[in-house]
Design a protein around this motif. Structure first.
Motif, PDB file in Angstrom:
ATOM      1  N   PRO A  91      -9.804 -11.584  -1.411  1.00 20.98           N
ATOM      2  CA  PRO A  91      -8.848 -10.574  -0.946  1.00 20.98           C
ATOM      3  C   PRO A  91      -7.720 -11.149  -0.097  1.00 20.98           C
ATOM      4  CG  PRO A  91     -11.085  -9.759  -0.727  1.00 20.98           C
ATOM      5  CD  PRO A  91     -11.202 -11.195  -1.122  1.00 20.98           C
TER       6      PRO A  91
ATOM      7  N   CYS B  92      -4.366  -2.724 -10.007  1.00 29.44           N
ATOM      8  CA  CYS B  92      -5.130  -1.488  -9.899  1.00 29.44           C
ATOM      9  C   CYS B  92      -4.167  -0.334  -9.644  1.00 29.44           C
ATOM     10  CB  CYS B  92      -6.171  -1.575  -8.783  1.00 29.44           C
ATOM     11  SG  CYS B  92      -7.332  -0.202  -8.783  1.00 29.44           S
TER      12      CYS B  92
ATOM     13  N   ARG C 179       0.808  -1.221   0.000  1.00 25.91           N
ATOM     14  CA  ARG C 179       0.000   0.000   0.000  1.00 25.91           C
ATOM     15  C   ARG C 179       0.844   1.275   0.000  1.00 25.91           C
ATOM     16  NH1 ARG C 179      -5.510  -1.735   3.348  1.00 25.91           N
ATOM     17  NH2 ARG C 179      -5.965  -3.468   1.961  1.00 25.91           N
TER      18      ARG C 179
ATOM     19  N   TRP D  76      -4.374  -0.918  -3.504  1.00 28.91           N
ATOM     20  CA  TRP D  76      -4.692  -2.341  -3.538  1.00 28.91           C
ATOM     21  C   TRP D  76      -3.460  -3.205  -3.273  1.00 28.91           C
ATOM     22  CZ3 TRP D  76      -9.472  -4.725  -4.971  1.00 28.91           C
ATOM     23  CH2 TRP D  76     -10.485  -3.825  -5.300  1.00 28.91           C
TER      24      TRP D  76
ATOM     25  N   CYS E 234      -0.450  -6.403  -8.960  1.00 31.23           N
ATOM     26  CA  CYS E 234      -1.426  -5.612  -8.206  1.00 31.23           C
ATOM     27  C   CYS E 234      -2.727  -5.457  -8.977  1.00 31.23           C
ATOM     28  CB  CYS E 234      -0.849  -4.243  -7.865  1.00 31.23           C
ATOM     29  SG  CYS E 234      -2.002  -3.131  -7.035  1.00 31.23           S
TER      30      CYS E 234
ATOM     31  N   ASN F  88      -4.355   4.232  -5.913  1.00 32.09           N
ATOM     32  CA  ASN F  88      -5.736   3.781  -6.103  1.00 32.09           C
ATOM     33  C   ASN F  88      -6.665   4.980  -6.242  1.00 32.09           C
ATOM     34  OD1 ASN F  88      -8.131   2.406  -6.205  1.00 32.09           O
ATOM     35  ND2 ASN F  88      -8.122   1.779  -4.066  1.00 32.09           N
TER      36      ASN F  88
END
Length: 791
Positions: free
Chosen positions: A405, A281, A220, A347, A279, A332
């Motif tokens: 997830p 995104c 992140r 993400w 990833c 994001n």
């Protein structure tokens, strides 16, 4: 008494569910994993699907085996631990030509001087172990942990598969008691290995053909990227990646999250190509953060990526800018329903990366974004790693797929038929984690379509998920989880079924083959379906295993009016089994290619085209043998390969449903047009979703209907269906039908307007400025009585 304000209790399963010191890996069936481990660190091994033995080994820095020195968790095993010869590891390494992954594992073991020949291993788990079983060991030394997951080459006529093992490594604290992850191991030997601390940027030169890996170490964390043609800079021109030119060249919508496949300069020169992305995104349409952004929010003087870019690029003669255009990796941002750009936490998980290839000599710049005033970096900026690899390395195009997830990402893969299909086309698309052909260059979509309707066609469908459901309660589990009545399914029979959530929404569809009294094979669309079946088995106490066999069972479809003639010439069945010529609709047979000693296959009379057709399931090692036999026998019959585009036309004509088009978790089977899969009256046991489906059976919110449209325009998925100003439905799928010579569609309509003959219009633009007239017709549009598929 007043209570304190509540904390922000968001569920963030992708990252926050795991402590900072936990690294997670997945060792595939018939795979090997090597990890560097420090004294005091722990390894936890988990058997997610049950019944999968594996081997755990420990080696010191000199390559000597120390497997008996693992320290088991209290109450787990006696000490000293019993070790055996590492036969599984040794066997797998002898088969390293079987996969690139085994070759890399063998090379890594050799590079670290590990003595495999004399290795001993702890046997972990057994063939009767429960799903989710886990063990945990601590290493007393600095060294290497090796995990091997041996298993047989699956015979597709049986159900002995090999499944993956999950690893969790618990890392010791490194800085002030905080567990910070180190960068993961390089993909190959790096030419450059650049660490970018939070709030900084670095520029670097990359030569044509070399690979650039941008790594998010902690998860992140955003990283802006820009690249300039080195030749143009030497000429005094700044020719960097330009988002507008890139969108124009690739025909992409603006704005959209994700990454373009290439980045073009303002001179329309391709600079970089995206090769891998774990990833999925990113932001590719906003600028890097800049001083004005922080000034306007009340943080004057805040460090920012644009100023960092200016400083890093100054030695290369690049002029400073107030705000830099960039590819914003892991950033994001998206556009909401009101057309506003919004920002959320990235993400990316720890170790996620983007791998690019330089298409010319470049000056590149990468940042570790300093934004700590909004969710862009999850409120806590961390570090970025950039690695550059030689042009001589080979990295296959791929991006990550996650079942859920919480799942460990799996890169897209090629099927075992890829050597043959890739010789016929360069047009591939990702489908559920596999690269499958869109169309074939020398045939074309229309040629492929007509081959299936008039002669015979062959298609790679290996991406379909396969699960082996076995055990004394296998039937009971499927009775509870599937809409069909499993008691009526005979050995050798196939049935199409829906799989629903408790609220009645369809989560997946698929076919079930009954392999034996307590043995079934489910062929469906989603990995999550197997996970859900295992969850249901655990909650209900069913004694049943649900093991994935997708990796060990690839399949092709042979479809068309001449498919039976083709297969009769190459499929051998034992005298006690049904020959292909007599195989009934929705039946299957265990067979071989060519004769008694040929490659084992399972042939089912099923398909997705509305034509007479079959599917052939085989182990990947036999895939080319199967393809070549079909290809050779099919040439006199006009056989052609079939891609995804032609398949979509065929299935729409035949009225066959597709996930996220005709059904999703918001539609029940009746609304999705597959109510025939729900025997409410005759299935005398409860099943998941039954009460919700029963409550809506007599008054569905929508019905699936066929549409016939005037003109040649194709109705797009998601387009509104109107009567006057009122929107009365939505198009789920549409195409121009070559055989019917008209534009057709499937649509989800209000029941009151679904009668055959009802006049409707398809709305384009805002739904009102452009209308395409049509009417509701019977579907399937082509062969609605299914006389051809039953032939």
């Amino acid at each position: 008494m007043l209570a304190a304000p509540q904390h922000s209790a968001l569920r963030e399963p992708g990252l926050q569910a795991w402590p900072a010191g936990v690294d997670r890996y997945l060792v595939p069936g018939r795979g090997v994993c090597l990890l560097e481990i420090a004294a005091g660190e722990c390894l936890e091994l988990i058997d997610p699907e049950g019944g999968q033995p594996c081997e755990l080994m420990l080696f010191d820095k000199d390559g000597r085996c120390r497997s008996t020195e693992w320290v088991a968790s209290e109450g787990q095993a006696p000490s000293p631990l019993h070790a055996e010869a590492a036969r599984g590891l040794q066997t797998l390494l002898q088969l390293r030509e079987e996969s690139d992954a085994l070759q890399r594992a063998g090379a890594a073991l050799q590079a670290n001087g590990i003595d495999v020949a004399n290795a001993q291993a702890l046997p972990v788990f057994d063939t009767q172990g429960a799903p989710g079983a886990q063990v945990r060991y601590q290493s007393p030394i600095d060294g290497y942990a090796v995990i091997a997951v041996p298993g047989p080459v699956m015979d597709v006529t049986t159900q002995e598969t090999t499944t993956a093992i999950e690893l969790r490594r618990y890392v010791r604290p490194t800085v002030d008691g905080v567990m910070l992850r180190k960068p993961p191991a390089p993909l190959a030997k790096p030419l450059q290995d650049i660490h970018i601390p939070p709030g900084t940027a670095s520029a670097y030169v990359v030569r044509a053909g070399e690979y650039i890996q941008v790594l998010d170490i902690q998860g992140r964390q955003c990283s802006d990227f820009q690249a300039f043609s080195l030749a143009a800079l030497k000429e005094g021109r700044e020719s960097g990646i330009d988002a507008t030119v890139t969108r124009t060249m690739l025909g992409q919508a603006y704005p959209t999250p994700g990454l373009p496949s290439k980045g073009f300069s303002r001179d329309m020169e391709p600079l970089v190509q995206v090769v891998q992305d774990t990833c999925g995104c990113h932001d590719a349409f906003n600028t890097a953060c800049n001083a004005r952004y922080y000034d306007d929010l009340g943080y004057p003087g805040h460090v920012n990526c644009s100023d960092n870019f200016n400083r890093a690029l100054e030695p290369y003669g690049v002029k400073p800018r107030l705000a830099w255009e960039a590819l914003n990796f892991f950033f994001n941002t998206c556009v909401d329903a009101s057309n506003n750009v919004i920002t959320e936490v990235p993400w990316s998980r720890p170790g996620d990366y983007v791998l690019l290839r330089a298409l010319t000599d470049l000056v590149c710049v990468s940042s570790s974004c300093p934004d700590d005033i909004d969710p862009a970096n999850n409120w806590e900026p961390t570090d970025i790693q950039v690695r550059v690899y030689a042009a001589t390395e080979t990295f296959k195009p791929a991006f990550a797929i996650r079942m859920s997830p919480e799942s460990i990402p799996q890169l897209t893969q090629e099927s075992a038929f890829h050597p043959r299909t890739s010789a016929l086309t360069r047009s591939f698309t990702e489908y559920r984690g596999f690269w499958l052909p869109e169309h074939f260059d020398t045939v074309g979509t229309l040629g492929e379509y007509w081959a299936c309707r008039q002669n015979v066609a062959v298609m790679d469908l290996s991406a379909l998920r396969k699960f082996e459901i076995t055990g004394p309660d296998a039937e009971a589990l499927l009775q509870w989880c599937l809409t069909r009545d499993m008691r009526k399914l005979a050995i050798g029979q196939v049935v199409y079924t829906a799989i629903c959530f408790p609220h009645g929404g369809v989560q997946d569809d698929g076919t079930v083959l009954r392999m034996g009294e307590h043995a079934f094979r489910l062929v469906c669309g989603e990995d999550a379906t197997g996970q859900w079946l295992r969850q249901q088995a655990s909650e209900k106490g069913y004694r049943a295993f649900v093991r994935s066999s997708t990796a060990q069972m690839h399949n092709i479809a042979v479809q068309g009016p001449k498919s039976r003639e083709l297969l009769q010439s190459i499929i051998w069945t034992a005298p006690a089994h049904t020959p292909v010529a007599q195989l009934g609709w929705f039946r299957f047979v265990l067979a071989r290619i060519g004769g008694f000693t040929g490659a084992p296959v399972v042939v089912s009379r099923t398909g997705y085209t509305g034509e007479l057709g079959y599917e052939i399931f085989c182990h990947p090692k036999d895939a080319l043998t199967v393809w070549d036999a079909v290809w050779e026998a099919g040439q006199p019959l006009g056989l052609q390969p079939l891609g995804m585009h032609a398949l979509d036309m065929l299935r729409i004509e035949a009225g066959l449903v597709f996930a996220q088009h005709e059904f999703d978790d918001g539609t029940d089977p009746y609304e999705a047009g597959i109510g025939f899969t729900v025997p409410i009256k005759s299935k005398e046991v409860d099943f998941v979703g039954r009460e919700a489906i029963l409550a809506r059976q007599g008054h569905p919110r929508h019905v699936l209907a066929g549409l016939e449209l005037q003109g040649h325009d194709v109705a797009q998925h998601g387009a509104g269906v109107f009567i006057g100003r009122a929107r009365v439905g939505v198009v789920t799928s549409g195409c121009y039908s070559p055989i019917l010579q008209r534009s057709i569609a499937l649509a989800r309509l209000e029941p009151s307007v679904a009668a055959i003959g009802t006049a409707i219009e398809i709305g384009a633009l805002d739904g009102h400025q452009k209308r395409q007239p049509g009417q509701v017709v019977r579907f399937a549009h082509y062969d609605p009585d299914k006389t051809r598929v039953r032939a």
